[in-house]
Design an enzyme around this catalytic site. Structure first.
Site, PDB file in Angstrom:
ATOM      1  N   ARG A   6      -4.767 -10.279   2.833  1.00  0.00           N
ATOM      2  CA  ARG A   6      -4.863 -10.468   1.538  1.00  0.00           C
ATOM      3  C   ARG A   6      -3.388  -9.658   1.111  1.00  0.00           C
ATOM      4  O   ARG A   6      -3.118  -8.546   1.473  1.00  0.00           O
ATOM      5  CB  ARG A   6      -6.060  -9.426   0.828  1.00  0.00           C
ATOM      6  CG  ARG A   6      -5.974  -9.202  -0.539  1.00  0.00           C
ATOM      7  CD  ARG A   6      -7.300  -8.625  -0.568  1.00  0.00           C
ATOM      8  NE  ARG A   6      -7.533  -8.522  -2.189  1.00  0.00           N
ATOM      9  CZ  ARG A   6      -6.924  -7.596  -3.028  1.00  0.00           C
ATOM     10  NH1 ARG A   6      -6.146  -6.451  -2.713  1.00  0.00           N
ATOM     11  NH2 ARG A   6      -7.493  -7.583  -4.257  1.00  0.00           N
TER      12      ARG A   6
ATOM     13  N   LYS B  45       0.979  -1.089  -0.034  1.00  0.00           N
ATOM     14  CA  LYS B  45       0.032  -0.016  -0.072  1.00  0.00           C
ATOM     15  C   LYS B  45       0.830   1.281  -0.054  1.00  0.00           C
ATOM     16  O   LYS B  45       2.087   1.293   0.513  1.00  0.00           O
ATOM     17  CB  LYS B  45      -0.910  -0.138   1.199  1.00  0.00           C
ATOM     18  CG  LYS B  45      -2.097  -0.953   1.216  1.00  0.00           C
ATOM     19  CD  LYS B  45      -3.219  -0.477   0.100  1.00  0.00           C
ATOM     20  CE  LYS B  45      -4.288  -1.517  -0.119  1.00  0.00           C
ATOM     21  NZ  LYS B  45      -5.332  -1.370   0.970  1.00  0.00           N
TER      22      LYS B  45
END
Length: 369
Positions: A339, A304
């Site tokens: 995930r 991210k």
């Protein structure tokens, strides 16, 4: 005047014996909690805060205002709720330990891999590699959700994900589909997917909740502030942790009203979606709180942008260290599903983490009593 209550675990320990048994097993997993903050929020602002341990919690809850008492009792029960395994096709995914979900992007504009798996042969090979490395679930997506990404027509999205889902199902993998469109959900389920992962929390498509309820399949409800094409719009929070908690509870309640069984609902705080770096860090530090909603948790922090923001703007494919650090933080918080892009490295980190947890349960074996 509106009151709301939150029970946040703030003292996590490796095992109950380190607190002479005065600790709870958080969400039926491998993490234990011995201290809690009970927070009363009034009209959006924190009004009072109490500290409690398992042996004093009844006293604290008994002194709460009547209008939040039942909710507090439910949250306390939820924190110790052990979740049944997910039955995904022929695969059983236990939720008493961290599980790794491998990402299979079928998008040409993915932020993380630039569309390297859009060819079905490459996708099949990558999925097989992730399964071999220890991924419990393969999450197939056909629409990028990065900031600024253009929406994809449902027909194009179906053409992207269905062949990949069929290939994954044929190899015996448990498959989820990352979509917010009802037509894509239907096509994916018919192709062999058995879990819906909706980044809009079933708010984007009016038919999506109906599809999930009719299929009786598990669904992940993620938090994102945007309700339209851009999921990142509208991220204005009075207190990001409590606001996200409240919004996830509202989306959970809407799913229940739509006929989706509570046992089939999973929740995701949506790290990186319409949230600043400070917001994301606050949510990461508060992850144990979300067990109070009573559902398994999914965490998606792999590669991210927040990692780049804390590491000299490292590119997405150079964020493995940060991804492992954040994922391990999630494991420490008792999050059940993770995930990730880098399955092999994450599974290795998970196995070491679990070894430490197993060993911690015998650390005090020689103590008297």
């Amino acid at each position: 005047m509106t009151d709301s209550i939150y029970i946040r675990p703030i003292g996590l320990v490796p095992g109950p014996q380190s607190e002479h048994g005065n600790a709870i097993r958080l969400a039926g997993g491998m993490v234990y909690a011995s201290r809690f903050a009970v927070v009363l929020r009034r009209d959006g602002k924190i009004a009072e805060r109490w500290l409690a341990s398992p042996d004093t919690m009844a006293e604290v809850l008994g002194g709460l205002p009547d209008e939040v008492g039942a909710e507090a009792e439910q949250q306390w029960a939820n924190l110790t709720l052990a979740h049944p395994a997910l039955e995904l096709g022929s695969r059983t995914i236990r939720l008493d330990q961290p599980q790794v979900m491998g990402i299979l992007n079928m998008t040409p504009d993915s932020f993380s891999d630039g569309g390297s798996n859009t060819d079905i042969s490459a996708a099949r090979e990558h999925a097989a590699t992730m399964v071999e490395a220890g991924a419990s679930i393969i999450d197939v997506g056909g629409e990028s959700t990065r900031p600024g990404a253009k929406p994809v027509w449902e027909g194009d999205e179906i053409e992207r994900v269905v062949p990949a889902i069929e290939a994954c199902a044929a190899m015996g993998a448990a498959v989820s589909v990352d979509t917010r469109k009802a037509a894509v959900m239907e096509a994916a389920l018919a192709a062999g997917a058995s879990l819906i992962n909706d980044v809009s929390g079933l708010t984007h498509d009016m038919r999506s909740a109906e599809v999930v309820a009719a299929a009786s399949c598990p669904v992940v409800l993620m938090h994102a502030p945007g309700s339209g094409a851009d999921l990142h719009e509208g991220g204005d929070y009075a207190s990001v942790v409590f606001d996200v908690f409240d919004e996830l509870r509202a989306r959970r309640d809407a799913a229940l009203e739509a006929g989706i069984a509570a046992s089939r609902i999973l929740l995701d705080p949506g790290i990186g979606f319409g949230k600043s770096l400070a917001d994301n860090l606050a949510l990461m530090n508060a992850l144990p709180l979300f067990h109070a909603l009573g559902h398994p948790l999914l965490l998606g922090v792999s590669r991210k942008r927040m990692i780049g923001a804390m590491s000299n703007e490292a590119e997405a494919d150079a964020r493995l260290g940060g991804s492992i650090a954040l994922t391990t933080k999630g494991m420490d918080a008792g999050v059940q599903l993770h995930r990730v892009h880098d399955v092999r490295d994450t599974v290795q980190a998970r196995n070491v983490w679990r070894g430490l947890r197993d060993a911690a349960l015998t650390d005090f074996a020689d103590l008297p009593g």
